[in-house]
Design a protein around this motif. Sequence first.
Motif, PDB file in Angstrom:
ATOM      1  N   SER A  90      -1.621 -45.889  17.983  1.00  0.00           N
ATOM      2  CA  SER A  90      -2.257 -45.054  18.994  1.00  0.00           C
ATOM      3  C   SER A  90      -1.860 -45.424  20.422  1.00  0.00           C
ATOM      4  O   SER A  90      -1.920 -44.600  21.316  1.00  0.00           O
TER       5      SER A  90
ATOM      6  N   GLY B 291      -3.111 -44.999  25.440  1.00  0.00           N
ATOM      7  CA  GLY B 291      -4.164 -45.405  24.518  1.00  0.00           C
ATOM      8  C   GLY B 291      -5.445 -45.752  25.232  1.00  0.00           C
ATOM      9  O   GLY B 291      -6.127 -46.686  24.876  1.00  0.00           O
TER      10      GLY B 291
ATOM     11  N   ARG C 258       0.751 -43.243  21.129  1.00  0.00           N
ATOM     12  CA  ARG C 258       0.482 -41.867  20.784  1.00  0.00           C
ATOM     13  C   ARG C 258       0.640 -40.917  21.952  1.00  0.00           C
ATOM     14  O   ARG C 258       1.298 -39.894  21.842  1.00  0.00           O
TER      15      ARG C 258
ATOM     16  N   PHE D 164      -6.600 -45.408   2.730  1.00  0.00           N
ATOM     17  CA  PHE D 164      -6.783 -45.057   4.128  1.00  0.00           C
ATOM     18  C   PHE D 164      -5.634 -44.181   4.609  1.00  0.00           C
ATOM     19  O   PHE D 164      -4.469 -44.494   4.401  1.00  0.00           O
ATOM     20  N   LEU D 165      -5.988 -43.062   5.245  1.00  0.00           N
ATOM     21  CA  LEU D 165      -4.982 -42.170   5.826  1.00  0.00           C
ATOM     22  C   LEU D 165      -5.577 -41.527   7.069  1.00  0.00           C
ATOM     23  O   LEU D 165      -6.796 -41.510   7.248  1.00  0.00           O
ATOM     24  N   THR D 166      -4.718 -41.003   7.907  1.00  0.00           N
ATOM     25  CA  THR D 166      -5.251 -40.300   9.076  1.00  0.00           C
ATOM     26  C   THR D 166      -4.703 -38.882   9.099  1.00  0.00           C
ATOM     27  O   THR D 166      -3.611 -38.611   8.596  1.00  0.00           O
ATOM     28  N   GLN D 167      -5.488 -38.007   9.680  1.00  0.00           N
ATOM     29  CA  GLN D 167      -5.038 -36.631   9.833  1.00  0.00           C
ATOM     30  C   GLN D 167      -5.767 -35.985  11.011  1.00  0.00           C
ATOM     31  O   GLN D 167      -6.957 -36.196  11.214  1.00  0.00           O
ATOM     32  N   THR D 168      -5.008 -35.207  11.751  1.00  0.00           N
ATOM     33  CA  THR D 168      -5.554 -34.573  12.940  1.00  0.00           C
ATOM     34  C   THR D 168      -5.778 -33.099  12.684  1.00  0.00           C
ATOM     35  O   THR D 168      -4.959 -32.449  12.047  1.00  0.00           O
TER      36      THR D 168
ATOM     37  N   LEU E  72       1.870 -46.833   7.571  1.00  0.00           N
ATOM     38  CA  LEU E  72       0.750 -47.683   7.197  1.00  0.00           C
ATOM     39  C   LEU E  72       1.260 -48.730   6.217  1.00  0.00           C
ATOM     40  O   LEU E  72       2.175 -48.463   5.446  1.00  0.00           O
TER      41      LEU E  72
ATOM     42  N   GLU F   4       2.509 -41.733  11.190  1.00  0.00           N
ATOM     43  CA  GLU F   4       1.503 -42.773  11.190  1.00  0.00           C
ATOM     44  C   GLU F   4       1.151 -43.176   9.761  1.00  0.00           C
ATOM     45  O   GLU F   4       1.043 -44.350   9.444  1.00  0.00           O
ATOM     46  N   ASN F   5       0.993 -42.178   8.907  1.00  0.00           N
ATOM     47  CA  ASN F   5       0.656 -42.480   7.524  1.00  0.00           C
ATOM     48  C   ASN F   5       1.810 -43.174   6.816  1.00  0.00           C
ATOM     49  O   ASN F   5       1.608 -44.063   5.998  1.00  0.00           O
TER      50      ASN F   5
ATOM     51  N   LYS G  87       0.738 -33.097  13.746  1.00  0.00           N
ATOM     52  CA  LYS G  87       0.873 -33.272  12.300  1.00  0.00           C
ATOM     53  C   LYS G  87       2.026 -34.220  11.990  1.00  0.00           C
ATOM     54  O   LYS G  87       1.951 -35.066  11.118  1.00  0.00           O
TER      55      LYS G  87
ATOM     56  N   ASP H  29       0.923 -37.616  12.633  1.00  0.00           N
ATOM     57  CA  ASP H  29       0.076 -38.094  11.531  1.00  0.00           C
ATOM     58  C   ASP H  29       0.946 -38.577  10.385  1.00  0.00           C
ATOM     59  O   ASP H  29       0.711 -39.609   9.783  1.00  0.00           O
TER      60      ASP H  29
ATOM     61  N   LEU I 259     -10.038 -40.436  22.840  1.00  0.00           N
ATOM     62  CA  LEU I 259      -8.819 -40.724  23.566  1.00  0.00           C
ATOM     63  C   LEU I 259      -8.655 -39.611  24.567  1.00  0.00           C
ATOM     64  O   LEU I 259      -8.679 -38.450  24.213  1.00  0.00           O
TER      65      LEU I 259
ATOM     66  N   LYS J 254      -9.277 -36.333  15.241  1.00  0.00           N
ATOM     67  CA  LYS J 254      -8.450 -37.156  14.377  1.00  0.00           C
ATOM     68  C   LYS J 254      -9.351 -37.860  13.374  1.00  0.00           C
ATOM     69  O   LYS J 254     -10.242 -38.608  13.752  1.00  0.00           O
TER      70      LYS J 254
END
Lengths: 840, 215
Positions: free
Chosen positions: A182, B211, A185, B58-62, A523, A519-520, A513, A516, B200, B71
């Motif tokens: 982030s 950030g 980001r 664990f995953l992220t999505q916006t 991980l 980012e995924n 997207k 994301d 943010l 997010k």
Amino acid sequence: MLLPTHENVISIVQAKFSCTEIVRTLHLNASITQKGWVDESRILALVEHDSTFALFIIISEKVKPESFSDLTIERAIPIDKHFSCDTDPIPESYTHIIFSIIHKKLKLNFVIEIGFESSNFASEVIRLKEVSSFNVNNFNWLDKYSCGGSQTEIDVQQATMNDQSPDLPIVRQKVAQGHGISANRESFLRYQLSLKEPEYTHLQEFSIFVGTWNVNGQPPTISLKNWLSVDQEPPDVYAIGFQELDLSKEAFLMFDTPREAEWRKAIMDAIHPDTKYRSVAYVRLVGMQLEVLVNNSHYKYIRNVAIDTVGTGILGKMGNKGGVAVRLELHNTSLCFVNAHLAAGVEEVERRNQDYNDINQRANFRRHPYTIKEHDQVYWLGDLNYRITEQSAFQVKKYLASDDLASVLLADQLNQQKDLSKVLQDYTEGDITFQPTYKFDLNSDVYDTSEKARAPAWTDRILWKGKGIHQLAYRSHMDLKISDHKPVSALFKSEICVVDQNKYRKVHEEVLKKMDKLENEFLPQVTVDQSEVIFDTVKFREPQHREIIIANTGQVLAEFEFIKKLDDVSYCKEWLSITPFSGCIKPGEKCDLRLIVNLEQPLESIYDILVLHLIGGKDMFITVSGECQRSCFTTSIATLSRAPVPLLQLTPDQFKHAENQQSSILYSIPRELWLLVDHLYRNGLKTRELFESTALHEEIIRIRDWLDLGSMDPIPGSIHAVAEALLLFLSYTRDPIIPYHLHDTCIAAASNYQNCKQIVMQKMSDLDRNVFLYLCMFLQELLKYSNENGTDPKTLATIFGDILLRDPIRNSRPQANRGKASFIYHFLINDQSSLIMPCK
Amino acid sequence: MANRTSAAQRPNGSTQGKICQFKLVLLGESAVGKSSLVLRFVKGQFHEYQESTIGAAFLTQTVCLDDTTVKFEIWDTAGQERYHSLAPMYYRGAQAAIVVYDITNQDTFARAKTWVKELQRQASPNIVIALAGNKQDLANKRMVEYEEAQAHAEENGLLFMETSAKTAMNVNDIFLAIAKKLPKNEQTTGPGGSGQGRRLVEGDSGAKAAGNCCK
Ligand SMILES: Nc1nc2c(ncn2[C@@H]2O[C@H](COP(=O)(O)OP(=O)(O)OP(=O)(O)O)[C@@H](O)[C@H]2O)c(=O)[nH]1
Ligand SMILES: [Mg+2]
């Protein structure tokens, strides 16, 4: 060409490349100044492959790398026709400069130290740039160095993706180090959106009116309409500059002048009547004033307005000369207006050029990282003061009389200096079709009739720089006669980048997207070879271990640790230990973990769920279980005394009854205790250091099994092992022989034997008392042979005090140990035979 | 358009809209399709053979709303009963939860109801809970009536949708509905936990540090 210190570094860097890719030269310790780029030490390397060159940006973990594993290639930039570079001084720094690299939309600023290294490197890059732009180059070899992106995307996207991902390797590193993506980001998002700008914007023409007038300190006694409202259509934007607004000493020294408000009002009175305007910015330095107005309906599309002033006058910094500037963003196009008043004097050409350079260098719009030249469009206006030198005033006037402007313009200093690239190099000026605007006798159209009789000159000019600017008009306004200059204006149709909101949303969402996804992807990911660890029968004090393997299957360093569950005190139960319980695994590598179970508690089975946490990522559960075998060592005295046969020969019912104290007491002391003590009594009274040496682990296990299973064989193990088994037995009985609740009373009474005796007689249960006194009698027996076995009451009292009065948590109160020893001591030196209850 | 925000006109493409970050947890019996819903939502994929989750993925999505960007930090938990006791680790501090059941299995609906109860008792008081009746594509084997689940949702103030990770039906929609329902102001924080409604501020002025989120 290389510094000697770099010679070994170059071979380290070369190790990152294949043998057909030759590292030509290096620059160590280049730091990136831009926001969003992680502050790391970077190395710039020029690499050649098959006569093509590329600039590599390499992150180094150390300022001077020691091995190629210290290096991560962050980005490869081909030196092709899209490549350019530049050096810029840093204001007030004599030690460092900015070396900027531009490739398509990417711009990187490196701060590097001025010196042999930097000048060599920069000149080499510039030289290669010149060489390579003539060739059609094949840069396929760089493909393998681009990172990120996904294979599933089509090529075009892939290409842009790579272009857009300067932050990826850093993300890779940082995510792995537990920093989220982030931090990057925001800059990443902004950068990506700027690259995709054409997808969600279109160009729209705006009319921009730019005016300049040196008013010679006069107040606005006339209307400015004939200057500002001469066009039919109202312009969208006005940028109006004055010079010599006030020539008084006060204005110069106090920075304050009534003229300011007067002229601003005069502007407002004279702007185009067909539309309402709003002032966006206004700036003045002594006599230089600049006002930017926009059509009301555009006002809300103006952002990031900033101003700056640069004085280049007296002492090189006073505001009698110099420039004032306004920058703003209209929709998605950045505009900068500069109103300059450069050095006067016919011969001061160099000075004027210098003023121009100073303004460019010193103007900066603090909140925005922009210098003048970084704007999409720049409009440069003002009294630039360039004159006509090669022709006499007489000659000039003669040409002018015959409308021969061209001949005079040949002698215009600005045109000449511009041709020599000495000033306003990248700027364009429209054709001049108006007479020189200087110098007139006041309130007339007559050129200077004073003694000086200066040659008329085009001192007042408007130039521009940037894409999509079309000049519609460039003219002087002869009707305004109050000054010795005539005002000049230019009307532009300029293409402004306007955002299409719906398209923007779509692109914005797409970019998010994509982020994301990255980012995924970055991980941490690991797999564990088993999520269920089952131990063989777990026995008292017989450790077992199991290995589990964690493999890093992700793209980043995986930092793992076992974490506590909710309100647990530790990440695992006391019978388990994990080594290592935290660590780091590189991508593609594995880590063996060893789980060791060592049972010292009376448990029927063991069960726990371990939570293996990846920092910045997921959790995995590992279940640990196993059946336990009961042992006399962890069973209570009360249960053992009720057991008719060895523990493991008991039927479940028998055990349950014994444990619940439903069956009757069969022995006044547990069988197992008697067996151990009796063996020592018969074989160990004369043994030296009976309780002070440690036995082999297996011996204890054999004695444990002998006791638990029952056997006709003699007790296994050495006499010392039996002694140790006795101590262990007493240490792990479910409750200590002297119950916890009596400990403090015992310690308090320790100085007085009678009191101690009373506690034993009155407060302890029959069973505990029997065991206690039985042990004391045995120890007294042992002490009778102290000559042979070398023991003494104090030593024994200390050893047994610690055990018979053991703390609930082991070793928690060392300070109480003396009290415990004194308590026991009494019972070792006084005769107890009278106290013993008749044994069954 | 009523809320034509200035975001779109933002120079250089950055928006003025804020990014709100929320922790979302998926709960429900094993094999109801929690991981499949996440996989569909985040990667647009579906696996006929989806391994049972042993842990918490664990995953992220916006997701983009009109004026804000939400997010999600998604925690997909293990549904097997033996891991039940670990669930609080994940729903603690969560601002949103999706409780999933399988419409072809009445037991999973009963289990979903107890999850909802547990959340109402133990999770943040203002947690946004959505009930998802998954495997809608298997409606011919339906054992839980739509109306029954909907009534339960209404009584308990839950969002409710029948979904299918297989056909993608309502998958984005349920996340979007949650995003809309989540409070976007500063006071989104529940008790304890991390990742609490971090906001943010996106690309306001160049001078702001990257950030810059208020944790
Ligand atoms: N027909 C159909 N099958 C589905 C759907 N969603 C999931 N499945 C299947 O159901 C099985 C279980 O799905 P998972 O996503 O692993 O279930 P889960 O809730 O994550 O299970 P645990 O991880 O054990 O808690 C898989 O075989 C999926 O392919 C759906 O919408 N329709
Ligand atoms: Mg799952």
